[in-house]
Design a protein around this motif. Structure first.
Motif, PDB file in Angstrom:
ATOM      1  N   ASP A 156      67.411 -39.277  13.904  1.00  0.00           N
ATOM      2  CA  ASP A 156      66.917 -39.201  15.279  1.00  0.00           C
ATOM      3  C   ASP A 156      65.450 -39.603  15.357  1.00  0.00           C
ATOM      4  O   ASP A 156      64.598 -38.900  15.887  1.00  0.00           O
ATOM      5  CB  ASP A 156      67.111 -37.783  15.839  1.00  0.00           C
ATOM      6  CG  ASP A 156      66.954 -37.759  17.355  1.00  0.00           C
ATOM      7  OD1 ASP A 156      66.855 -38.845  17.959  1.00  0.00           O
ATOM      8  OD2 ASP A 156      66.916 -36.654  17.924  1.00  0.00           O
ATOM      9  N   LYS A 158      63.926 -41.745  17.091  1.00  0.00           N
ATOM     10  CA  LYS A 158      63.354 -41.977  18.416  1.00  0.00           C
ATOM     11  C   LYS A 158      62.619 -40.724  18.898  1.00  0.00           C
ATOM     12  O   LYS A 158      61.479 -40.797  19.344  1.00  0.00           O
ATOM     13  CB  LYS A 158      64.472 -42.357  19.391  1.00  0.00           C
ATOM     14  CG  LYS A 158      63.974 -42.749  20.756  1.00  0.00           C
ATOM     15  CD  LYS A 158      65.089 -43.384  21.580  1.00  0.00           C
ATOM     16  CE  LYS A 158      64.633 -43.648  22.992  1.00  0.00           C
ATOM     17  NZ  LYS A 158      64.677 -42.433  23.836  1.00  0.00           N
ATOM     18  N   THR A 159      63.282 -39.566  18.786  1.00  0.00           N
ATOM     19  CA  THR A 159      62.648 -38.331  19.230  1.00  0.00           C
ATOM     20  C   THR A 159      61.453 -37.976  18.347  1.00  0.00           C
ATOM     21  O   THR A 159      60.430 -37.512  18.846  1.00  0.00           O
ATOM     22  CB  THR A 159      63.661 -37.167  19.215  1.00  0.00           C
ATOM     23  OG1 THR A 159      64.888 -37.644  19.735  1.00  0.00           O
ATOM     24  CG2 THR A 159      63.184 -36.019  20.035  1.00  0.00           C
ATOM     25  N   LEU A 160      61.596 -38.202  17.035  1.00  0.00           N
ATOM     26  CA  LEU A 160      60.469 -37.915  16.137  1.00  0.00           C
ATOM     27  C   LEU A 160      59.261 -38.746  16.553  1.00  0.00           C
ATOM     28  O   LEU A 160      58.133 -38.258  16.573  1.00  0.00           O
ATOM     29  CB  LEU A 160      60.839 -38.250  14.688  1.00  0.00           C
ATOM     30  CG  LEU A 160      61.816 -37.319  13.987  1.00  0.00           C
ATOM     31  CD1 LEU A 160      61.998 -37.737  12.542  1.00  0.00           C
ATOM     32  CD2 LEU A 160      61.330 -35.882  14.054  1.00  0.00           C
ATOM     33  N   ASN A 182      60.174 -40.936   6.640  1.00  0.00           N
ATOM     34  CA  ASN A 182      61.489 -40.371   6.953  1.00  0.00           C
ATOM     35  C   ASN A 182      62.636 -41.326   6.686  1.00  0.00           C
ATOM     36  O   ASN A 182      63.781 -40.884   6.561  1.00  0.00           O
ATOM     37  CB  ASN A 182      61.526 -39.863   8.386  1.00  0.00           C
ATOM     38  CG  ASN A 182      60.806 -38.538   8.523  1.00  0.00           C
ATOM     39  OD1 ASN A 182      61.156 -37.570   7.868  1.00  0.00           O
ATOM     40  ND2 ASN A 182      59.765 -38.514   9.315  1.00  0.00           N
TER      41      ASN A 182
ATOM     42  N   PHE B  87      59.994 -30.509  22.462  1.00  0.00           N
ATOM     43  CA  PHE B  87      61.273 -31.149  22.753  1.00  0.00           C
ATOM     44  C   PHE B  87      62.414 -30.163  22.553  1.00  0.00           C
ATOM     45  O   PHE B  87      62.297 -29.189  21.818  1.00  0.00           O
ATOM     46  CB  PHE B  87      61.472 -32.353  21.825  1.00  0.00           C
ATOM     47  CG  PHE B  87      60.480 -33.451  22.068  1.00  0.00           C
ATOM     48  CD1 PHE B  87      60.815 -34.554  22.831  1.00  0.00           C
ATOM     49  CD2 PHE B  87      59.187 -33.377  21.551  1.00  0.00           C
ATOM     50  CE1 PHE B  87      59.906 -35.562  23.059  1.00  0.00           C
ATOM     51  CE2 PHE B  87      58.268 -34.380  21.772  1.00  0.00           C
ATOM     52  CZ  PHE B  87      58.631 -35.478  22.532  1.00  0.00           C
ATOM     53  N   ASN B  89      65.115 -30.458  20.859  1.00  0.00           N
ATOM     54  CA  ASN B  89      65.481 -30.269  19.441  1.00  0.00           C
ATOM     55  C   ASN B  89      64.229 -30.169  18.567  1.00  0.00           C
ATOM     56  O   ASN B  89      64.298 -30.312  17.362  1.00  0.00           O
ATOM     57  CB  ASN B  89      66.400 -31.393  18.979  1.00  0.00           C
ATOM     58  CG  ASN B  89      65.711 -32.736  19.023  1.00  0.00           C
ATOM     59  OD1 ASN B  89      64.523 -32.816  19.375  1.00  0.00           O
ATOM     60  ND2 ASN B  89      66.400 -33.793  18.674  1.00  0.00           N
ATOM     61  N   ALA B  91      61.938 -31.910  17.459  1.00  0.00           N
ATOM     62  CA  ALA B  91      61.384 -33.146  16.889  1.00  0.00           C
ATOM     63  C   ALA B  91      60.295 -32.867  15.863  1.00  0.00           C
ATOM     64  O   ALA B  91      59.279 -33.565  15.808  1.00  0.00           O
ATOM     65  CB  ALA B  91      60.855 -34.067  18.000  1.00  0.00           C
ATOM     66  N   LEU B  92      60.484 -31.838  15.041  1.00  0.00           N
ATOM     67  CA  LEU B  92      59.517 -31.561  13.975  1.00  0.00           C
ATOM     68  C   LEU B  92      59.676 -32.612  12.886  1.00  0.00           C
ATOM     69  O   LEU B  92      60.774 -33.117  12.671  1.00  0.00           O
ATOM     70  CB  LEU B  92      59.754 -30.163  13.408  1.00  0.00           C
ATOM     71  CG  LEU B  92      59.548 -29.031  14.415  1.00  0.00           C
ATOM     72  CD1 LEU B  92      59.960 -27.709  13.801  1.00  0.00           C
ATOM     73  CD2 LEU B  92      58.110 -28.980  14.879  1.00  0.00           C
ATOM     74  N   PHE B  93      58.568 -32.928  12.198  1.00  0.00           N
ATOM     75  CA  PHE B  93      58.633 -33.965  11.176  1.00  0.00           C
ATOM     76  C   PHE B  93      59.188 -33.384   9.882  1.00  0.00           C
ATOM     77  O   PHE B  93      58.544 -32.555   9.249  1.00  0.00           O
ATOM     78  CB  PHE B  93      57.240 -34.564  10.936  1.00  0.00           C
ATOM     79  CG  PHE B  93      56.569 -35.015  12.207  1.00  0.00           C
ATOM     80  CD1 PHE B  93      57.249 -35.826  13.114  1.00  0.00           C
ATOM     81  CD2 PHE B  93      55.282 -34.637  12.504  1.00  0.00           C
ATOM     82  CE1 PHE B  93      56.652 -36.237  14.288  1.00  0.00           C
ATOM     83  CE2 PHE B  93      54.666 -35.048  13.678  1.00  0.00           C
ATOM     84  CZ  PHE B  93      55.358 -35.845  14.573  1.00  0.00           C
ATOM     85  N   PRO B  94      60.372 -33.823   9.463  1.00  0.00           N
ATOM     86  CA  PRO B  94      60.977 -33.217   8.276  1.00  0.00           C
ATOM     87  C   PRO B  94      60.231 -33.560   6.987  1.00  0.00           C
ATOM     88  O   PRO B  94      60.424 -32.897   5.976  1.00  0.00           O
ATOM     89  CB  PRO B  94      62.398 -33.802   8.236  1.00  0.00           C
ATOM     90  CG  PRO B  94      62.428 -34.903   9.220  1.00  0.00           C
ATOM     91  CD  PRO B  94      61.215 -34.842  10.075  1.00  0.00           C
ATOM     92  N   ASN B  95      59.389 -34.591   7.039  1.00  0.00           N
ATOM     93  CA  ASN B  95      58.661 -34.973   5.831  1.00  0.00           C
ATOM     94  C   ASN B  95      57.358 -34.192   5.657  1.00  0.00           C
ATOM     95  O   ASN B  95      56.601 -34.472   4.749  1.00  0.00           O
ATOM     96  CB  ASN B  95      58.362 -36.482   5.850  1.00  0.00           C
ATOM     97  CG  ASN B  95      57.566 -36.882   7.080  1.00  0.00           C
ATOM     98  OD1 ASN B  95      57.846 -36.447   8.179  1.00  0.00           O
ATOM     99  ND2 ASN B  95      56.551 -37.704   6.895  1.00  0.00           N
TER     100      ASN B  95
END
Lengths: 274, 352
Positions: A156, A158-160, A182, B87, B89, B91-95
């Motif tokens: 996802d 786009k949202t990120l 990512n 947001f 969901n 939209a936190l950065f998983p990295n």
């Protein structure tokens, strides 16, 4: 009954594996046999391997260089292309995606012929290794693009990116700090596929090569056709030693486990504190 | 932590997409400095479009203007609007770790390392995440992620805080708890906040004012109590809370329906139906009641019992009762209507 079925399944699987693996092992064994006509009782030797190395180390080196050049181009072209395709899911994007896969679907010989018809008269280009690199890029690019598109959609992105933009990040800041980190697993998987395909590619390469631009698989065909069986087999052995580690890495990065993800974040933390 | 508050103005903002879909009709809206404004409506009503217009993730059709204070931001993209956004969901950065996520906005602005650390530490404490600072996002629970998203949005000191259904991803129990925390936090910060939700309870609990939207239009703007007790029209009333219809014929004394005569206050214009909120009915013994029916369904909800009463009108009427009175299905029951309930009915009649 269930036990019996499991056992049966195991036996069938093992037989299948043997059916596929034994010829390969026999071939590799032939490469270190003194005289294959007399079987391995005639003694084991590294003579053939050494001969192959002397005759074809140029081809082996060239294959690696071509694979790296192909990788560099597919990275520079394929990563942005895959990212862009994931952003626009309209008809044009899908059409482009289909068009790109075409060289994989049609025989390599046909792509090669097209290249020869088009650029055959540009002698300097046609006789250089770059001619083969172009062929390999056409063939491997879709694998990089697909891999990148899939991961862009999967995480996802786009949202990120909207999240990063809301925090003030410009396009380039987003691309380097959010997008690339990512989609790294996808790029890595794509890169290994590209390298593996490039090193093993024969169809297209055979048509495009010249006596001075012989790659590993083309040399292999040459050895099979014109040398002793033992030399051809020794060649296979060398090929395996090169390609198996690549495949192993490919396998492990294309299916990242939770643990590996954790390691990745840890690594990144170290990168940033360093 | 306290943030500067500015007012926001939308002038003639409409949005239609290339495929012809009109997500938002031309809309004017003023949001007061420091106010928490809730955009409420069903999905597809245009509330998220409105939020994205304010954020700068979408731009309004020609003619629309968006002002932050006196600063016209219409042509400015989101990265230059200095907004904080949470947001749905997250939209936190998983990295990145929790700390790196919260620090992101300041790092992008190239703030000095010491300032980043001080600011992130303060936000970690404010959102009670100090112990989780070095965790990766994958290791957090839903509630913790929500708090990280909020802290991350607040770190660069936004001029406006935009929240897109921030509690929807949480389970019911947690949602109510986080809602309370969020209310406390928003009041403490004093930042102008626009909050999108489809949950009316959330809207009432958090909003200074609620904007009720449907089909790309604003139906009503008002304080929660005003919206609930004096809805502008039936559509709003139906969306906010439960409402039942009692049909009948108008007589000199009031509305004559299947369950009896509902007396109207003097001066009431002729009506053909009466709209009833569940809490505006009082259950009384049948022989003393204006309206009589039978219990068709009784659902015990803990703090109240929700009754569905047949025989009052064509459709069953929903009524809430509190206390330990426990009617069962088939019981004869009588109800009286609170006189205040007439006020809203006059509004509906006028709006129709």
């Amino acid at each position: 009954m269930k036990k019996f079925l499991t056992a049966l399944q195991l036996v069938i699987t093992l037989l299948m594996v043997l059916f596929l693996v034994v010829p390969v092992l026999m071939s590799m064994l032939a490469g270190v046999t003194d005289n294959y006509a007399h079987g391995w009782r005639s003694g084991l030797t590294l003579r053939w391997v050494q001969q192959v190395w002397e005759l074809y180390h140029g081809a082996i080196g060239l294959s690696i260089l071509i694979a790296l050049a192909t990788l560099a181009i597919t990275l520079v072209v394929g990563v942005p292309a895959g990212y862009a395709l994931s952003r626009s899911r309209n008809r044009l994007a899908r059409w482009l995606e289909g068009l790109m896969v075409l060289p994989v679907a049609i025989p390599g010989l046909a792509s090669a012929l097209a290249l020869l018809v088009m650029y055959g008269s540009l002698t300097a280009f046609r006789t250089s290794a770059w001619f083969i690199v172009v062929g390999h890029v056409i063939f491997t690019l879709p694998f990089m693009v697909r891999s990148v598109t899939a991961i862009c959609l999967g995480c996802d992105l786009k949202t990120l990116e909207e999240g990063a933009a809301s925090l003030g990040a410009t396009f380039w800041q987003r691309f380097t700090t959010v997008v690339l980190p990512n989609i790294r697993p996808g790029i890595l998987a794509g890169a290994l596929t590209v390298v593996t395909l490039s090193i093993g590619e024969f169809n297209l390469t055979w048509m495009l090569h010249t006596p001075t631009t012989q790659t590993l698989p083309v040399g292999l065909a040459d050895a099979y056709a014109s040398m002793r069986l033992e030399i051809g087999s020794a060649y296979t052995l060398i090929f395996f030693v090169m390609i198996v580690p690549l495949l192993t890495v490919l396998q492990s990065v294309s299916k990242p486990t939770g643990q590996q993800r954790g390691q990745r974040t840890n690594r990144m933390k170290q990168d940033q504190t360093a | 932590m306290k943030l500067d508050a500015i007012d926001i103005t939308l002038q003639g903002c409409a949005k239609h997409y290339p495929n012809g879909h009109r997500a938002l009709q031309p809309t004017d809206l003023s949001i007061g400095a420091g106010e928490t404004l809730v955009l409420l409506g069903p999905s597809g009503c245009g509330k998220t479009t409105m939020l994205r217009l304010i954020a700068g993730l979408e731009s309004p059709d020609a003619g629309g203007r968006i002002l932050f204070g006196s600063d016209d931001v219409t042509r400015r993209s989101i990265e230059h609007r200095q907004v904080g956004m949470v947001f749905q969901n997250y939209a936190l950065f998983p990295n990145m770790s929790v700390r790196q996520n919260i620090a992101y906005g300041l790092r992008i602005r190239k703030a000095p390392a010491a300032e980043i650390k001080r600011s992130v530490d303060e936000l970690l404490a404010l959102t009670r995440l100090t112990d989780f600072a070095d965790r990766s996002i994958a290791q957090l629970s839903g509630g913790q992620r929500q708090r990280v998203a909020l802290a991350r949005a607040l770190a660069p000191q936004p001029r406006v805080l935009l929240l897109d259904e921030p509690l929807t991803a949480l389970d019911t129990q947690l949602r109510e708890h986080v809602r309370g925390e969020m209310d406390r936090l928003l009041r403490q910060l004093g930042v102008t906040t626009v909050y999108v939700t489809h949950d009316q309870a959330e809207a009432m609990a958090l909003g200074d004012r609620i904007v009720v939207m449907s089909a790309g239009r604003i139906e009503q703007i008002g304080a929660p109590r005003e919206i609930y007790h004096r809805p502008a029209n039936l559509a709003v009333a139906r969306f906010i809370g439960t409402i039942s219809q009692i049909d009948g014929d108008w007589t000199e004394q009031g509305l004559l329906c299947r369950g009896g005569l509902l007396p109207a206050p003097a001066g009431t214009p002729p009506l053909r139906q009466f709209w009833l909120r569940p809490e505006d009915a009082i259950v009384v013994p049948p022989e003393l009641a204006h309206l009589r029916g039978t219990v068709a369904q009784a659902v015990f909800l803990g703090e109240r019992t929700r009754l569905s009463i047949a025989g009052l009108s064509n459709e069953p009427v929903t009524v809430d009762i509190t206390g330990r009175f426990a009617p069962v299905v088939g019981d004869a029951i009588g109800i009286q209507i609170r006189p205040e309930a007439w006020q809203a009915n006059l509004t509906y009649a006028e709006a129709a």
